[in-house]
Design a protein around this motif. Sequence first.
Motif, short mmCIF file in Angstrom:
data_model
loop_
_atom_site.label_atom_id
_atom_site.label_comp_id
_atom_site.label_asym_id
_atom_site.label_seq_id
_atom_site.Cartn_x
_atom_site.Cartn_y
_atom_site.Cartn_z
N UNK A 232 0.82 -0.97 -0.10
CA UNK A 232 0.02 0.31 0.01
C UNK A 232 0.97 1.11 0.10
N UNK A 233 1.91 1.17 0.87
CA UNK A 233 2.85 2.42 0.71
C UNK A 233 3.51 2.50 -0.52
N UNK A 234 3.92 1.36 -1.36
CA UNK A 234 4.43 1.47 -2.58
C UNK A 234 3.38 1.87 -3.73
N UNK A 235 2.37 1.49 -3.69
CA UNK A 235 1.27 1.95 -4.64
C UNK A 235 0.95 3.42 -4.30
N UNK A 236 0.71 3.84 -3.02
CA UNK A 236 0.06 5.07 -2.77
C UNK A 236 1.32 6.30 -3.17
N UNK A 237 2.62 5.81 -3.20
CA UNK A 237 3.72 6.75 -3.37
C UNK A 237 4.09 7.00 -4.93
N UNK A 238 3.80 5.89 -5.71
CA UNK A 238 4.28 5.94 -7.13
C UNK A 238 3.50 4.88 -7.88
N UNK A 239 3.48 4.98 -9.14
CA UNK A 239 2.69 4.29 -9.94
C UNK A 239 3.50 2.98 -10.26
#
Length: 402
Positions: A68-75
Amino acid sequence: MRSVEGWRPLAQDGLLAAVMAALLSAVVLGTPGTGAVDLAAALAGSLALVAWRRAPLVSLLVGTACMLVVTARFQAGPPASFPVLVSVFATVRAGHRLAPALASVVFLGVDLAANLPGSDGPVQVLQDASLLVGWFVAAGVAATVTRHRQAYLEEAERRAAEAERTREEAALRRAGEERLRIARELHDSLTHSISIIKVQAGVAVHLARKRGEDVPPALLAIQEASGDAMRELRATLEVLRDPGHSDDPDHPGGSGGSGGEVAASGLDRLGGLVERARSAGLPVTVTISGTRRELPPEVDRAAYRIVQEALTNVSRHAGGAAAVVRVGYADEELVVQIDDDGGADPAAPPVPGTGLLGMRERVTALGGRLRAAPRPGGGFTVRAELPLGEPVRAGLPLGGAS
């Protein structure tokens, strides 16, 4: 071997986590604007897959949070969903429903929200979202199928084990019923006849002594043999009716006790057997070599029965012949040999009867060797070599030999 089997799944899970970490690291490092936080989240979410078999809920929680952290910070694209997909599969296969459903909904929602700004259009966003939804549904369906298949295999194994146990119980029950039937037949067919023989012989001996006449040795032999036959028949019937006590040292018919009236026959009764054969007119000589010792019960019984059958055959088929019984105690085997000087011809060996077949079966069951054949110089030889198995106590006297 067991340790290797136990470490193999862990090694496979570690390899999966390493491959996933390498893939997501390449995605993070290849995307402009990413930093150490993004790389750390991607690595943590990937390494959580090490526990996807043993602790699927832990793997789902850690993997979903990090992705979720990865997805929220960049595509990051579809690769960001891979750790979550594996964890969803593991938790559904483990029997959980709510946790993987919530994790899937939250991840898909965050991914959809993160991809809306700056996208090529709502159609493309919906297509990507539909693809992810299909992947999560497929992971759940595959996990459910795997769980049901595993349950089916376990149930099939349980039923197979139950069927095998039932067959064994049925076989034991049939064997017990057959033993009881044989015991009844032996009792009804033999006990009455042997009892009559014993009683009549006893009456004849009593009358002869009452009249002051010499009792014929053959009559005394009949009286003693009938008594022994009754004793051994009772022991046989007792074993057939209660086989669990046949080897109980404290049981009257057991192999280890004194046995009283129904003790099993062994070489300690060899003297009585030889005396009966002599009283019936058969000259018998007994030679014992080696150190006499206590024998394993099954070897002791087999040796006695072999001598008994051999002397019986000499009396029946070699009238007027003399017999020599040799018993040799060696370190690892007992050798029993019975020779007679009858008229057996090596060129015309006799057809084995029930007695010889029984002797061979006894010896074979003990892992020994049996030779029963005419001698080159005339007469017949029975030689049995019976292994003693484990060491036995030496120096115990065996009475009755002559």
